[in-house]
Design a protein around this motif. Structure first.
Motif, PDB file in Angstrom:
ATOM      1  N   HIS A  48       0.857  -1.185   0.000  1.00 53.22           N
ATOM      2  CA  HIS A  48       0.000   0.000   0.000  1.00 53.22           C
ATOM      3  C   HIS A  48       0.893   1.234   0.000  1.00 53.22           C
ATOM      4  CE1 HIS A  48      -3.830  -2.118   0.814  1.00 53.22           C
ATOM      5  NE2 HIS A  48      -3.017  -3.002   1.359  1.00 53.22           N
TER       6      HIS A  48
ATOM      7  N   LEU B  50       1.844   5.313  -0.451  1.00 51.74           N
ATOM      8  CA  LEU B  50       1.324   6.653  -0.219  1.00 51.74           C
ATOM      9  C   LEU B  50       1.996   7.633  -1.162  1.00 51.74           C
ATOM     10  CD1 LEU B  50       1.351   6.831   3.693  1.00 51.74           C
ATOM     11  CD2 LEU B  50      -0.635   6.568   2.226  1.00 51.74           C
ATOM     12  N   LYS B  51       1.282   8.669  -1.518  1.00 56.52           N
ATOM     13  CA  LYS B  51       1.847   9.739  -2.329  1.00 56.52           C
ATOM     14  C   LYS B  51       2.208  10.886  -1.402  1.00 56.52           C
ATOM     15  CE  LYS B  51       0.903  12.557  -6.418  1.00 56.52           C
ATOM     16  NZ  LYS B  51      -0.108  12.883  -7.456  1.00 56.52           N
TER      17      LYS B  51
ATOM     18  N   SER C 169      -4.870  10.609   1.499  1.00 58.60           N
ATOM     19  CA  SER C 169      -5.719   9.610   0.861  1.00 58.60           C
ATOM     20  C   SER C 169      -6.921   9.295   1.748  1.00 58.60           C
ATOM     21  CB  SER C 169      -4.930   8.324   0.612  1.00 58.60           C
ATOM     22  OG  SER C 169      -4.595   7.711   1.854  1.00 58.60           O
ATOM     23  N   ASP C 170      -7.880   8.556   1.184  1.00 57.38           N
ATOM     24  CA  ASP C 170      -9.035   8.128   1.968  1.00 57.38           C
ATOM     25  C   ASP C 170      -8.602   7.309   3.178  1.00 57.38           C
ATOM     26  OD1 ASP C 170     -11.275   9.219   0.578  1.00 57.38           O
ATOM     27  OD2 ASP C 170     -10.968   7.745  -1.017  1.00 57.38           O
TER      28      ASP C 170
ATOM     29  N   GLU D  84      -5.878   7.544   4.946  1.00 60.32           N
ATOM     30  CA  GLU D  84      -5.344   8.401   6.008  1.00 60.32           C
ATOM     31  C   GLU D  84      -6.449   9.189   6.701  1.00 60.32           C
ATOM     32  OE1 GLU D  84      -0.905   9.362   4.344  1.00 60.32           O
ATOM     33  OE2 GLU D  84      -2.638  10.112   3.248  1.00 60.32           O
TER      34      GLU D  84
ATOM     35  N   ASN E  14      -6.319  16.095  -2.473  1.00 54.06           N
ATOM     36  CA  ASN E  14      -6.665  15.280  -1.314  1.00 54.06           C
ATOM     37  C   ASN E  14      -8.004  14.579  -1.507  1.00 54.06           C
ATOM     38  OD1 ASN E  14      -4.360  16.104   0.159  1.00 54.06           O
ATOM     39  ND2 ASN E  14      -5.399  17.977   0.787  1.00 54.06           N
ATOM     40  N   ALA E  15      -8.200  13.514  -0.732  1.00 51.46           N
ATOM     41  CA  ALA E  15      -9.493  12.829  -0.737  1.00 51.46           C
ATOM     42  C   ALA E  15     -10.584  13.803  -0.302  1.00 51.46           C
ATOM     43  CB  ALA E  15      -9.436  11.635   0.213  1.00 51.46           C
TER      44      ALA E  15
END
Length: 330
Positions: free
Chosen positions: A142, A144-145, A150-151, A153, A192-193
């Protein structure tokens, strides 16, 4: 073989099988109690970066929760010393908190009746660093950028904040609001999400309500996963409409809002209503805190504009220090 020696063997092997996990369970649960030394052995095995059967990710949080929460005297109250011990175990390898280690902290926060604020701060900072650096609280595979929330986080942050419902504080604290502002400032240009905007606005609004002399809604209500910012009618019909139903119309308005939104919170309605402060005016200190916090990066974010619009609608008197910011929300 003692647990410490067994752990040494597994570290040398570089692998922990399902059968090994069953054996570890026999070691730590066989005598009805877990010691700090056994807990340290488990973290030593976790920090060895072996390959682990899936059951390991359940065992470590479960064992530490028994050690620090269920065995605590009084039960459920995590001491400052135990919170420090846990943080030291997680950081002993010099690496950023992993997802498995964060799960340990989350399980303790969720199961405890009360835990030191330092433990929650540690968890929030771990997710913050993951969002900013793109490494940390994830499982293998998994990614991360960096600099993007993200959703996953957002849900971790929500879970940490929600876990604090078991503590003495019902409202979002200044520490929590500050960390959320830090994350928002650092990711304002990112994709962002959508759920991040909602969580930020709802959580910080909860804190601002407490600053303004209101008894804010419970965490169970304030942090519920709903797209309030996208409800018909815009801000008034979404987040603002919710808080308006909570805090207008006297104590009846609070009770009706609680009853509509959360059956658990409804049970607290009478007690919360009795504690609502008469003064709804934002004080000078509170106004300057908000001005400094919003202006720290020199930008006015959409999430922050939503908060200011909400304050303008709900507070009968706007402190002069907030007027320049209010004018920028149109």
């Amino acid at each position: 073989m003692e647990l410490a020696a067994f752990v040494d063997t597994k570290i040398a092997d570089g692998a922990v099988s399902a059968e090994d996990i069953l054996q570890v369970r026999r070691y730590i649960f066989g005598d009805g109690a877990i010691s700090l030394e056994e807990g340290e052995a488990l973290f030593r095995l976790n920090n060895a970066d072996c390959t682990y059967a899936e059951g390991w990710y359940d065992l470590l949080p479960e064992a530490v929760c028994v050690l620090l929460v269920e065995q605590a005297r009084p039960e459920g109250y995590v001491s400052d010393d135990h919170a420090t011990w846990l943080i030291n175990q997680i950081t002993a390898d010099g690496h950023v908190c992993t997802r498995t280690e964060l799960d340990v902290v989350l399980k303790v926060l969720e199961k405890a009746t009360e835990a030191p604020a330092a433990l929650e701060r540690f968890a929030l900072e771990a997710v913050k660093q993951s969002a900013l650096t793109g490494s940390g609280c994830t499982r293998a595979g998994h990614k991360l950028k960096p600099g993007v929330i993200s959703d996953g986080e957002v849900e971790l942050l929500r879970r940490i904040l929600y876990a604090s419902a078991g503590s003495a504080s019902i409202a979002i604290s200044k520490m929590e609001a500050e960390i959320l502002f830090d994350i928002n400032d650092a990711t304002v240009e990112a994709e962002n999400a959508p759920a991040w905007s909602e969580l930020f606005a709802k959580a910080v609004a909860n804190y601002l309500m407490a600053l303004s002399g209101y008894q804010p809604p419970s965490r169970e209500v304030a942090l519920r996963r709903e797209n309030w910012l996208e409800q018909p009618g815009g801000f008034e019909g979404g987040l603002g409409g919710f808080f308006k139903s909570m805090f207008t119309g006297g104590t009846g308005g609070v009770r009706s809002g609680l009853q509509r939104e959360d059956s658990i919170a409804a049970q607290r309605g009478a007690a919360m209503s009795a504690e609502i402060a008469a003064n709804e005016v934002v004080s000078e200190d509170e106004a300057h805190w908000l001005v400094n916090r919003i202006g720290r990066d020199g930008l006015m974010h959409e999430n922050e504009k939503a908060l200011l619009r909400f304050l303008r609608e709900e507070s009968p008197t706007i402190h002069p220090a907030l007027q320049p910011l209010m004018e920028r929300t149109f």
